[in-house]
Design a protein around this motif. Sequence first.
Motif, PDB file in Angstrom:
ATOM      1  N   THR A 154     -34.767   4.589  56.836  1.00 35.99           N
ATOM      2  CA  THR A 154     -35.063   5.060  55.473  1.00 35.99           C
ATOM      3  C   THR A 154     -33.964   6.027  55.055  1.00 35.99           C
ATOM      4  O   THR A 154     -33.705   7.014  55.746  1.00 35.99           O
ATOM      5  N   VAL A 155     -33.323   5.728  53.932  1.00 35.19           N
ATOM      6  CA  VAL A 155     -32.267   6.602  53.412  1.00 35.19           C
ATOM      7  C   VAL A 155     -32.484   6.794  51.920  1.00 35.19           C
ATOM      8  O   VAL A 155     -33.158   6.004  51.261  1.00 35.19           O
ATOM      9  N   SER A 156     -31.877   7.844  51.408  1.00 33.81           N
ATOM     10  CA  SER A 156     -31.949   8.106  49.974  1.00 33.81           C
ATOM     11  C   SER A 156     -30.831   7.373  49.251  1.00 33.81           C
ATOM     12  O   SER A 156     -29.785   7.055  49.835  1.00 33.81           O
ATOM     13  N   LEU A 157     -31.062   7.110  47.996  1.00 31.24           N
ATOM     14  CA  LEU A 157     -30.088   6.410  47.164  1.00 31.24           C
ATOM     15  C   LEU A 157     -28.736   7.112  47.224  1.00 31.24           C
ATOM     16  O   LEU A 157     -28.645   8.333  47.110  1.00 31.24           O
ATOM     17  N   GLY A 158     -27.662   6.312  47.442  1.00 27.72           N
ATOM     18  CA  GLY A 158     -26.318   6.859  47.477  1.00 27.72           C
ATOM     19  C   GLY A 158     -25.857   7.313  48.844  1.00 27.72           C
ATOM     20  O   GLY A 158     -24.674   7.635  49.011  1.00 27.72           O
ATOM     21  N   ASN A 212     -35.058   5.251  49.336  1.00 21.00           N
ATOM     22  CA  ASN A 212     -35.812   6.190  48.509  1.00 21.00           C
ATOM     23  C   ASN A 212     -34.973   6.608  47.308  1.00 21.00           C
ATOM     24  O   ASN A 212     -33.788   6.917  47.449  1.00 21.00           O
ATOM     25  N   VAL A 213     -35.622   6.637  46.154  1.00 26.17           N
ATOM     26  CA  VAL A 213     -34.931   6.960  44.909  1.00 26.17           C
ATOM     27  C   VAL A 213     -35.584   8.196  44.285  1.00 26.17           C
ATOM     28  O   VAL A 213     -36.807   8.201  44.082  1.00 26.17           O
ATOM     29  N   PRO A 214     -34.835   9.257  44.008  1.00 25.60           N
ATOM     30  CA  PRO A 214     -35.435  10.433  43.378  1.00 25.60           C
ATOM     31  C   PRO A 214     -35.962  10.094  41.996  1.00 25.60           C
ATOM     32  O   PRO A 214     -35.517   9.135  41.357  1.00 25.60           O
ATOM     33  N   PRO A 215     -36.917  10.873  41.507  1.00 30.29           N
ATOM     34  CA  PRO A 215     -37.543  10.544  40.215  1.00 30.29           C
ATOM     35  C   PRO A 215     -36.594  10.748  39.045  1.00 30.29           C
ATOM     36  O   PRO A 215     -35.682  11.572  39.095  1.00 30.29           O
ATOM     37  N   VAL A 255     -38.720  13.104  47.216  1.00 28.47           N
ATOM     38  CA  VAL A 255     -37.304  12.796  47.361  1.00 28.47           C
ATOM     39  C   VAL A 255     -36.564  13.729  46.407  1.00 28.47           C
ATOM     40  O   VAL A 255     -36.668  13.581  45.190  1.00 28.47           O
ATOM     41  N   PRO A 256     -35.883  14.736  46.924  1.00 21.39           N
ATOM     42  CA  PRO A 256     -35.254  15.704  46.023  1.00 21.39           C
ATOM     43  C   PRO A 256     -34.101  15.069  45.235  1.00 21.39           C
ATOM     44  O   PRO A 256     -33.470  14.131  45.712  1.00 21.39           O
ATOM     45  N   PRO A 257     -33.902  15.582  43.999  1.00 23.52           N
ATOM     46  CA  PRO A 257     -34.633  16.709  43.406  1.00 23.52           C
ATOM     47  C   PRO A 257     -35.752  16.228  42.496  1.00 23.52           C
ATOM     48  O   PRO A 257     -35.685  15.122  41.952  1.00 23.52           O
ATOM     49  N   ALA A 258     -36.801  17.072  42.335  1.00 25.63           N
ATOM     50  CA  ALA A 258     -37.805  16.811  41.309  1.00 25.63           C
ATOM     51  C   ALA A 258     -37.177  17.082  39.942  1.00 25.63           C
ATOM     52  O   ALA A 258     -36.220  17.849  39.829  1.00 25.63           O
ATOM     53  N   VAL A 259     -37.706  16.438  38.906  1.00 25.58           N
ATOM     54  CA  VAL A 259     -37.162  16.621  37.562  1.00 25.58           C
ATOM     55  C   VAL A 259     -38.285  17.015  36.618  1.00 25.58           C
ATOM     56  O   VAL A 259     -39.464  16.747  36.883  1.00 25.58           O
TER      57      VAL A 259
END
Length: 393
Positions: free
Chosen positions: A46-50, A138-141, A225-229
């Motif tokens: 599992t990795v974050s976008l980018g 995972n994609v931050p919001p 998934v940081p950051p929250a917006v």
Amino acid sequence: MWNGQLFVFLRIFCQLLTYAYVCNAFQEEWTMHNKSNVTIPIGNITVSLGREAVFNCFVNITGRYKVNKVAWVRAEDHTILSIGTKVVTHNSRIFVSHDNLYTWQMRIKQVKESDRGCYLCEVNTNAMGTQEACLEVNVPPDIFNEDTSGDLSASEGENATLWCKASGHPPPRITWKKENGEPIFIRTNLRTFSTVDTYNGTNLNFWKVDRSQMGTYLCIASNDVPPAVSKRLSLYVNFSPSIKVPNQLLGAPVQTDVQLECYVEAYPNTINYWVKNRSEMLLNGTKYLVREERVGYRISMWLVIKGFTAKDAGTYNCVSTNSLGKSEGTLRLYEIKFNPINTFNNRAELIGDFSETDKGPRSKEVIISNTANRRYITSTLIFTLLFNIYNIR
């Protein structure tokens, strides 16, 4: 003769070499068939976008052509990504390497959402081995501006709704807060409200919206998934002015400064002013000081009459008007008269009618600006009141 024997010897020697090579080749293939396998599970990632995703495939395989026996394949559509260390797909973000022992590594740089899915590490021998690993991205919001209500204006008593939607993976949660840290008022029936610090949900509904619900709200989207917006949304509640007068009846001695007060609630913004005896509009100058202060939909109005005289007694009105209506507050100002100190009996006498100051809870003596006069008049009033009470008894 010797030439013939040498030829036979060389022929036999060549046959022996050929047989040895074939045997070695057979032994090599047999080793690959029997020992080639993927020995350790790859494990899901599992990795974050980018970010970068790294798959490690551990293979126990021997032989001269072992490098070309390992391939990476996308499980969803069986697209071959690499054979050995050569990338065959047209994706410049994929890199494959081999540590010359047992580890084949595939790296996907700057991961995109389209990379989400499962991948196969295949050992292409007769005894084929396969391991599967899945990639979760995972994609931050991110809040959809085009699918968010924006600022909203409604008349008091109408129904109103603020809404906010966001994308992301996992799907984000929507939380509402008041920007100034005050609680959110939720109407429970026609007369009462409940209060909450936060409200969860895409829609923030206001049934029969009230002026107390006016303000700026924060729509906060988060999915761990940081950051929250967040996004600021303002709710404006329109209503005609209403005025409260804390002291409707005031008395003051001459040569003192008198302050009159009115409190207004209204939206949109109002035009506010003071009038005397319903005719003369009072403006800032040497005689009058007009001041107001706004906080949200609340306005405080003050009128200071400098150097009060008998001519200043009368009726004063604070007036507030906006596009929805007009409201007035009425104040009555009268003079308090005192006799000088009577040196014969050593007491002060109040000439004005005491009944004026006892007409109800709204009557009040004004604040006197001169400290010496204030002390003199206050002590005189107290002394006179106590003397009259004693005589009544």
